[in-house]
Write a protein that holds these residues in place. Structure first.
Motif: not given
Length: 115
Positions: A17-18, A22-23, A93-94, A103-104
């Motif tokens: 999911h990330a 973000a992860l 989201v990318q 991503e962030s």
């Protein structure tokens, strides 16, 4: 949300999911919860709004309702008597191949937005 039930920062589903910052943020939050001996139970409510969209990037804003998503000690009692509430959430989201990954991510404190 499933990983929050155990505060498992190494849950392999997080990678589904990330990624990137973000992860790292989600894993940091899970590690801190594990250090404190707490897990999160319940279900947050989301009402995301796309604020910008392109072919490979989407920017999302939300006022997530965490009033039914609370922290508990591992013995099952509430961590404290502070109720959950509404949190401002900003995410980018990318697209990566056929997958979209956060991503962030910014998650504000309780009260940073209202219904």
């Amino acid at each position: 949300m499933i990983a929050a039930r155990t505060s498992d920062a190494e849950n392999p589903r997080l990678d589904d999911h990330a990624e990137g910052g973000a992860l790292q943020l989600v894993r940091h939050m899970m590690r801190e919860n594990a250090k404190q001996g707490v897990v999160t139970k319940g279900q947050p409510t989301f009402t995301p709004v796309v604020t910008k969209a392109g072919p490979t990037t989407v920017v999302i804003q939300d006022c997530a309702d965490g009033s039914r998503w609370l922290q508990y000690t591992k013995n099952g009692s509430l961590k404290d008597d502070v109720p959950g509430g509404h949190h401002r959430v900003d995410a980018t989201v990318q697209k990566h191949g056929d997958r979209w990954l956060v991503e962030s991510l910014y998650i504000g404190e309780v009260g940073t937005c209202s219904e």
